[in-house]
Write a protein that holds these residues in place. Structure first.
Motif, PDB file in Angstrom:
ATOM      1  N   ASN A 168       0.784  -1.345   0.041  1.00  0.00           N
ATOM      2  CA  ASN A 168      -0.255   0.077   0.088  1.00  0.00           C
ATOM      3  C   ASN A 168       0.863   1.234   0.107  1.00  0.00           C
ATOM      4  O   ASN A 168       0.580   2.282  -0.436  1.00  0.00           O
ATOM      5  CB  ASN A 168      -1.028   0.070   1.175  1.00  0.00           C
ATOM      6  CG  ASN A 168      -2.241  -0.520   0.873  1.00  0.00           C
ATOM      7  OD1 ASN A 168      -2.634  -0.829  -0.303  1.00  0.00           O
ATOM      8  ND2 ASN A 168      -3.231  -0.777   1.898  1.00  0.00           N
ATOM      9  N   CYS A 169       1.811   1.369   0.764  1.00  0.00           N
ATOM     10  CA  CYS A 169       3.132   2.422   0.557  1.00  0.00           C
ATOM     11  C   CYS A 169       3.353   2.604  -0.645  1.00  0.00           C
ATOM     12  O   CYS A 169       3.441   3.680  -1.187  1.00  0.00           O
ATOM     13  CB  CYS A 169       4.004   1.956   1.446  1.00  0.00           C
ATOM     14  SG  CYS A 169       3.802   2.183   3.392  1.00  0.00           S
ATOM     15  N   PHE A 170       3.832   1.757  -1.629  1.00  0.00           N
ATOM     16  CA  PHE A 170       4.041   1.845  -2.996  1.00  0.00           C
ATOM     17  C   PHE A 170       2.878   2.413  -3.786  1.00  0.00           C
ATOM     18  O   PHE A 170       3.017   3.216  -4.515  1.00  0.00           O
ATOM     19  CB  PHE A 170       4.484   0.531  -3.645  1.00  0.00           C
ATOM     20  CG  PHE A 170       5.762  -0.168  -2.838  1.00  0.00           C
ATOM     21  CD1 PHE A 170       6.981   0.757  -2.763  1.00  0.00           C
ATOM     22  CD2 PHE A 170       6.133  -1.425  -2.821  1.00  0.00           C
ATOM     23  CE1 PHE A 170       8.146   0.124  -2.027  1.00  0.00           C
ATOM     24  CE2 PHE A 170       7.271  -2.058  -2.232  1.00  0.00           C
ATOM     25  CZ  PHE A 170       8.287  -1.193  -1.889  1.00  0.00           C
ATOM     26  N   LYS A 171       1.849   2.044  -3.459  1.00  0.00           N
ATOM     27  CA  LYS A 171       0.620   2.420  -4.324  1.00  0.00           C
ATOM     28  C   LYS A 171       0.507   3.858  -3.783  1.00  0.00           C
ATOM     29  O   LYS A 171       0.003   4.574  -4.765  1.00  0.00           O
ATOM     30  CB  LYS A 171      -0.539   1.469  -3.699  1.00  0.00           C
ATOM     31  CG  LYS A 171      -0.570   0.395  -4.277  1.00  0.00           C
ATOM     32  CD  LYS A 171      -1.825  -0.416  -3.938  1.00  0.00           C
ATOM     33  CE  LYS A 171      -2.091  -1.872  -4.607  1.00  0.00           C
ATOM     34  NZ  LYS A 171      -3.294  -2.652  -4.032  1.00  0.00           N
ATOM     35  N   ILE A 172       0.621   4.364  -2.551  1.00  0.00           N
ATOM     36  CA  ILE A 172       0.689   5.675  -2.214  1.00  0.00           C
ATOM     37  C   ILE A 172       1.598   6.576  -3.097  1.00  0.00           C
ATOM     38  O   ILE A 172       1.204   7.711  -3.432  1.00  0.00           O
ATOM     39  CB  ILE A 172       0.493   6.016  -0.623  1.00  0.00           C
ATOM     40  CG1 ILE A 172      -0.648   5.195  -0.187  1.00  0.00           C
ATOM     41  CG2 ILE A 172       0.823   7.287  -0.197  1.00  0.00           C
ATOM     42  CD1 ILE A 172      -0.527   5.116   1.380  1.00  0.00           C
ATOM     43  N   ILE A 173       2.827   6.186  -2.941  1.00  0.00           N
ATOM     44  CA  ILE A 173       4.012   6.748  -3.725  1.00  0.00           C
ATOM     45  C   ILE A 173       3.497   6.814  -5.350  1.00  0.00           C
ATOM     46  O   ILE A 173       3.674   7.947  -5.744  1.00  0.00           O
ATOM     47  CB  ILE A 173       5.270   6.009  -3.574  1.00  0.00           C
ATOM     48  CG1 ILE A 173       5.672   5.914  -2.183  1.00  0.00           C
ATOM     49  CG2 ILE A 173       6.305   6.632  -4.421  1.00  0.00           C
ATOM     50  CD1 ILE A 173       6.850   4.960  -1.885  1.00  0.00           C
ATOM     51  N   ASN A 174       3.109   5.867  -5.812  1.00  0.00           N
ATOM     52  CA  ASN A 174       2.513   5.974  -7.166  1.00  0.00           C
ATOM     53  C   ASN A 174       1.270   6.924  -7.327  1.00  0.00           C
ATOM     54  O   ASN A 174       1.483   7.916  -8.343  1.00  0.00           O
ATOM     55  CB  ASN A 174       1.881   4.609  -7.611  1.00  0.00           C
ATOM     56  CG  ASN A 174       2.950   3.634  -7.797  1.00  0.00           C
ATOM     57  OD1 ASN A 174       4.164   3.798  -8.045  1.00  0.00           O
ATOM     58  ND2 ASN A 174       2.463   2.267  -7.924  1.00  0.00           N
ATOM     59  N   GLY A 175       0.432   7.196  -6.365  1.00  0.00           N
ATOM     60  CA  GLY A 175      -0.400   7.912  -6.420  1.00  0.00           C
ATOM     61  C   GLY A 175      -0.014   9.452  -6.380  1.00  0.00           C
ATOM     62  O   GLY A 175      -0.473  10.476  -6.945  1.00  0.00           O
ATOM     63  N   TYR A 176       1.249   9.701  -5.454  1.00  0.00           N
ATOM     64  CA  TYR A 176       1.640  10.977  -5.499  1.00  0.00           C
ATOM     65  C   TYR A 176       2.304  11.462  -6.866  1.00  0.00           C
ATOM     66  O   TYR A 176       2.300  12.551  -7.551  1.00  0.00           O
ATOM     67  CB  TYR A 176       2.804  11.403  -4.521  1.00  0.00           C
ATOM     68  CG  TYR A 176       1.889  11.627  -3.109  1.00  0.00           C
ATOM     69  CD1 TYR A 176       1.687  12.835  -2.841  1.00  0.00           C
ATOM     70  CD2 TYR A 176       1.804  10.628  -2.263  1.00  0.00           C
ATOM     71  CE1 TYR A 176       1.115  13.154  -1.656  1.00  0.00           C
ATOM     72  CE2 TYR A 176       1.324  10.965  -1.194  1.00  0.00           C
ATOM     73  CZ  TYR A 176       1.104  12.204  -0.582  1.00  0.00           C
ATOM     74  OH  TYR A 176       0.507  12.496   0.409  1.00  0.00           O
ATOM     75  N   ILE A 177       2.691  10.396  -7.448  1.00  0.00           N
ATOM     76  CA  ILE A 177       3.675  10.505  -8.802  1.00  0.00           C
ATOM     77  C   ILE A 177       2.667  10.925 -10.106  1.00  0.00           C
ATOM     78  O   ILE A 177       2.983  11.714 -10.787  1.00  0.00           O
ATOM     79  CB  ILE A 177       4.491   9.408  -9.222  1.00  0.00           C
ATOM     80  CG1 ILE A 177       5.560   9.088  -8.010  1.00  0.00           C
ATOM     81  CG2 ILE A 177       4.834   9.371 -10.677  1.00  0.00           C
ATOM     82  CD1 ILE A 177       6.529   7.799  -8.123  1.00  0.00           C
ATOM     83  N   PHE A 178       1.621  10.093  -9.871  1.00  0.00           N
ATOM     84  CA  PHE A 178       0.586  10.596 -11.032  1.00  0.00           C
ATOM     85  C   PHE A 178      -0.281  11.754 -10.939  1.00  0.00           C
ATOM     86  O   PHE A 178      -0.572  12.414 -11.717  1.00  0.00           O
ATOM     87  CB  PHE A 178      -0.397   9.357 -10.979  1.00  0.00           C
ATOM     88  CG  PHE A 178      -0.259   8.057 -11.560  1.00  0.00           C
ATOM     89  CD1 PHE A 178       0.378   8.001 -12.720  1.00  0.00           C
ATOM     90  CD2 PHE A 178      -0.233   6.810 -10.785  1.00  0.00           C
ATOM     91  CE1 PHE A 178       0.680   6.678 -13.260  1.00  0.00           C
ATOM     92  CE2 PHE A 178       0.146   5.519 -11.478  1.00  0.00           C
ATOM     93  CZ  PHE A 178       0.555   5.599 -12.798  1.00  0.00           C
TER      94      PHE A 178
END
Length: 975
Positions: free
Chosen positions: A704-714
């Motif tokens: 989930n942490c990786f998904k959150i990082i992805n969310g910020y990048i997008f």
């Protein structure tokens, strides 16, 4: 450490360590910590806690430090391990005298002796067991009890060891001392029974304590001390004797009466008897086969006949029911569908079960369970009337034995009904049919109807073919929901629970509107709402009801409003949680349709969050509700940020104690907030400060942490990366040192699929420290295909979209590896071509083809040497992405995207989030989706031909297999 001089000093520091003054306490604790590794320190502690003239608190602390030291320094391989000489002295001192007068200290000494025994017995401490066996025979009461207490803790510890060699040692020990342990138990048991009969209560309590300890020893020896215990005459003799002893103790409990120390200890011993049987059945089901008949006769007699009247107590009933349940459900006793495939032991056990559970026996068990154990007492009915919400909380979540009996009863009923449904279905149906058309006359009739509805609800899956529930609902249950008499309130609650049980089993959709109406009326009934109706509606009921959203929409506004009112009115924390779960379920099912009705809930949740500061489980329920709210509100969830973002900040801050409870749901809320955010706000950016500590945890929440990082990048890659890229890169580098293969792939995917894709110019520079290991992994031929695929994806993005950075990286790696630039490039291309099959995703396969083609045109001899491989990869890519137009016979790249279209969403589909839209827009800029592989190959080959001339290009093409050339020409028709 000199014992004589040190004892006084250590004693003084231990005394200071018992002080309530922190100014005295802290320095003392620091000094004791420094002494932990000093030779002789534990010998001093032994002298102190065995000196009965010293202060009890000081001796207690000395024991604790000694026990902790065993854990840290007793094993030979431990840092600062105790010397063998000192350990030998300590072992001898620990078993010199069993005369500790203080119970709590005696228990700690027994535990620490057991800890030493776990490491040293029997090899380094062969005298321990013989010493204990001699000590339990002495006449001195104190020494005998302390030795027996130690004997139990040593046996318990040795029984818990699981290595094969340790198991063998325990088997040898058990066979050697089992006879003695049995005689010891029998002696203390007989002594206790004799003292009870003579009325000598003080002596009886002492003997009962020894009976209990010796039985605890026998439990461990019996359950864990034999591979095939049924082959031991002594073991089976002991187990058969248990039943007679149990009867004696039950009669004894009747005679003792009242609530005193002796009765409490007596009941504890009776429960231990049952635990021996349950543990033995669990560990040795086939060895238990000779005991099945007697166990069932005993348990059924005391629980389901008058034999138990005035004798049994609730915890004993629970244990007996568990014994029956374990025999009924035991897979070892169930023959295969093909009987010939079953073992003789299974068939024998099944035969005994079948012979016991005759029709009269099953009928009596069923009737007694339903009419006796399901029955609400007058006390419960009164509590239901006076404090209905409190009663519901007690009934569904209480820890006391009073409320543990009913769940146990219900589980036994379900298991027996499942196992013998053909026999029991007619019995239950006959009891239900007796209610048809009848209404209540008195409290007894009400209670009778409640318990039968309870039985039909529990057996719903077994009664599927036997009960026409739709007709029953229309003809009787619906009418019962509308009876307003106060005496009928419990029945109405049980009816709604019953419907909840059947809703996912058998309930026609055309009946749902009638049920929605009934529920709405119930939620408006102020007399009934507090009766815990929401607990009955929750989960099965609402999950089943809302599967037809179109039918429900006309009731949505009124239902949601009533549920919100209920949330405000109830006071119990558990009830608020149930209501929130139902609200969450509604929001989740109707999604965007909820938007007009959530204003009141949005305003109330901040107040509820503040009120629930001491109730973390309620806060978890609030987080779940917020997750569904954000998903339902979509981009409008930005209006919740003043409340939402501080909640996320607290829930995901590992320095705050509540994170233990809130972290998982907090991360989920953080993620859906990003996915539905229309833009990046300073506050949303700021809470990313919590991420570094979360990545250091390396827990199951990493995904989930990786998904959150992805969310910020997008959401806003430039702004996000400028602030956090350095910290993020550092965290990734640390993670890659000690993480699973799956974790490595997840870390690199953040770079591959997002950072480099979203920001191909700044991305490689910001994450430059990660790229050398990726390059090295390609050159070395990473053995894990999924990792190699990810490596190639990373390098493909860099090579295709940032050629200048790729050149810098190539130069850096050539220097580090001491290789020529061209040689290194050639090795990379060769490995890329060789491991292309590791890449399974069509997008990445096309990316690899585009990246390698980007090296053309070139006069570099190494690239020309690898030209054949590059063309092979390119043709493979064409096969992956090209589709033939059946009308024109021409090929087109199926991955090309020309413009963004809002997808049409059906009723069963979730609408796209803001992040889904951002991904679509990003794809419109991605070469994988904007560049035609077919045209790119043509242009690169044409440029190469112009660079080398016709003859040179012809020579180059001759290095490619003729079949590959033919396929290439077919794809390039029309160019």
């Amino acid at each position: 450490m000199d014992l004589n001089s040190a004892s006084t000093i250590v004693l003084r520091v231990l005394t200071q360590a018992t002080s309530q003054d922190t100014a005295v306490l802290k320095p003392a604790e620091e000094q004791l910590k420094q002494w932990e590794t000093q030779p002789g320190f534990y010998s001093v502690l032994l002298n102190i806690f065995t000196n009965h003239t010293l202060d009890v608190n000081v001796r207690w602390l000395a024991v604790l430090y000694f026990k902790n030291g065993i854990d840290r320094y007793w094993r030979r391989v431990a840092p600062h391990a105790l010397s063998e000489e000192e350990k030998s002295t300590l072992r001898a001192g620990l078993i010199t005298n069993f005369n500790e007068p203080v119970n709590q200290i005696a228990t700690q000494i027994s535990v620490l002796i057991a800890k030493v025994a776990r490491v040293d017995c029997p090899r380094q401490w062969p005298e321990l067991i013989p010493t204990l066996l001699e000590s339990v025979k002495v006449q001195d009461d104190l020494r005998q009890h302390r030795a027996l207490l130690t004997f139990y803790h040593v046996t318990k510890t040795l029984a818990s060891k699981r290595l094969a060699a340790d198991r063998k040692l325990f088997y040898d020990l058990a066979s050697g001392i089992y006879s003695f342990a049995c005689s010891l138990w029998n002696h203390h048991t007989d002594t206790f029974l004799q003292q009870v009969s003579t009325g000598n209560e003080a002596a009886a309590i002492n003997s009962l304590e020894r009976t209990l300890l010796s039985l605890k020893v026998l439990r461990k020896l019996t359950v864990h001390g034999f591979v095939e215990p049924h082959r031991s005459v002594e073991v089976m003799g002991f187990l058969h004797a248990l039943f007679e002893r149990l009867k004696q103790f039950l009669e004894c409990s009747r005679n003792v009466g009242g609530k005193n120390v002796c009765r409490d200890r007596l009941e504890k011993t009776i429960i231990l008897f049952t635990k021996v049987l349950l543990d033995f059945l669990d560990q040795h089901p086939f060895s238990f086969t000779p005991l099945i008949q007697r166990s069932l006769e005993f348990a059924v007699s005391y629980v389901f006949t008058e034999a138990g009247k005035g004798v049994v107590f609730e915890r004993f009933i629970v244990q007996c029911m568990n014994l029956i349940k374990m025999i009924v459900k035991n897979y070892a006793y169930k023959p295969s569908k093909n009987v010939e495939d079953s073992s003789p032991e299974t068939l024998e056990a099944h035969k005994i079960k079948t012979a016991f559970f005759t029709y009269p026996t099953l009928m009596e068990i069923c009737r007694r369970l339903v009419t006796h154990y399901f029955l609400l007492t007058e006390e419960e009915l009164t509590m239901w009337e006076e404090d209905p919400e409190g009663f519901t909380v007690e009934e569904t979540g209480g820890d006391s034995w009073k409320y543990s009996l009913r769940p146990c009863t219900e589980v036994l009923f379900i298991d027996i009904f499942h196992e013998y449904n053909q026999t029991l279905t007619p019995v239950l149906l006959e009891m239900v049919h007796s209610l048809q058309g009848k209404w209540f006359k008195n409290k007894e009739a009400v209670k009778h109807r409640i318990l039968l509805y309870n039985a039909v609800g529990l057996a719903a899956y077994e009664l599927f073919d036997s009960v026409d529930f739709d007709q029953w609902f229309k003809n009787q249950l619906l009418a019962e929901l509308q009876v307003s008499h106060s005496r009928y309130k419990p029945i109405r609650r049980r009816v709604i629970w019953l419907i909840g049980q059947w809703i996912s089993v058998k309930f026609k959709s055309d009946l749902r509107p009638m049920l929605y109406e009934a529920i709405r009326n119930l939620l408006q009934d102020q007399d009934l709402v507090p009766m815990g109706i929401i607990a009955d509606l929750y989960h099965q009921f609402f999950n089943g009801l809302f599967c037809c959203c179109l039918l429900f929409f006309q009731y949505l506004e009124s239902m949601f409003t009533l549920l919100f009112q209920l949330l405000q009115e109830v006071t119990e924390c558990d009830t608020k949680m149930h209501v929130l779960h139902v609200l969450s379920c509604v929001i989740e099912r109707v999604n965007m349709q909820i938007r007009p009705y959530v204003g009141c809930l949005v305003q109330y949740l901040p107040l509820l969050w503040k009120q629930s500061e001491e109730h973390n489980m309620l806060r978890c329920a609030i987080l779940t509700t917020l997750i569904h709210l954000v998903q339902g509100l979509g981009a409008d969830s930005k209006n919740l940020y003043p409340f939402l973002l501080p909640v996320i900040q607290l829930s995901t801050d590992v320095s705050q104690p509540p994170h233990v409870y809130l972290l998982e749901d907090g991360l989920e809320l953080w993620l859906v907030t990003l996915e539905n955010s229309p833009c990046l706000t300073p506050e949303l950016l700021r809470i990313f400060q919590n991420m570094s500590a979360l990545l250091e945890l390396s827990s199951e929440n990493l995904k989930n942490c990786f998904k959150i990082i992805n969310g910020y990048i997008f959401l806003s890659s430039s702004e996000f990366l400028q602030m956090y890229a350095t910290d993020l890169c550092r965290s990734f580098c640390e993670l890659l040192k000690d993480i699973t293969i799956e974790g490595q792939v997840q870390v690199l995917k953040v770079v591959v699929e997002n950072v480099l894709k979203v920001n191909p110019v700044l991305g490689p520079q910001m994450f430059q420290p990660l790229l050398p290991s990726v390059f090295r992994g390609i050159i070395d031929g990473e053995r894990y295909p999924v990792v190699m695929s990810t490596y190639l994806g990373v390098m493909g993005r860099v090579l295709l979209q940032n050629t200048s950075f790729f050149s810098l990286l190539l130069n850096q790696m050539a220097c580090e590896l001491g290789q020529e630039l061209d040689q290194l490039l050639g090795n990379m291309i060769e490995m890329w071509v060789d491991r292309m099959d590791n890449i399974t995703q069509p997008e990445r396969r096309k990316l690899s083809a585009l990246a390698l083609l980007s090296l053309l045109p070139s006069v570099n001899s190494v690239i020309q040497d690898k030209f054949c491989g590059i063309i092979n990869i390119s043709v493979e890519g064409l096969h992956d992405v090209m589709t033939e137009d059946p009308e024109t016979g021409t090929y087109k790249d199926c991955m090309l995207m020309s413009h963004f279209e809002e997808p049409k969403v059906t009723e069963d589909e979730e609408p796209p989030t803001e992040q889904d839209k951002r991904k679509k827009m990003l794809a419109l800029k991605d070469p994988v989706h904007t560049v035609s592989l077919q045209q790119f190959i043509y242009e690169k080959l044409k440029a190469q031909q112009e660079l080398l001339g016709e003859q040179g290009f012809h020579v180059l093409m001759e290095t490619v297999d003729t079949e590959i050339v033919a396929q290439l020409q077919e794809f390039l028709q029309g160019f």
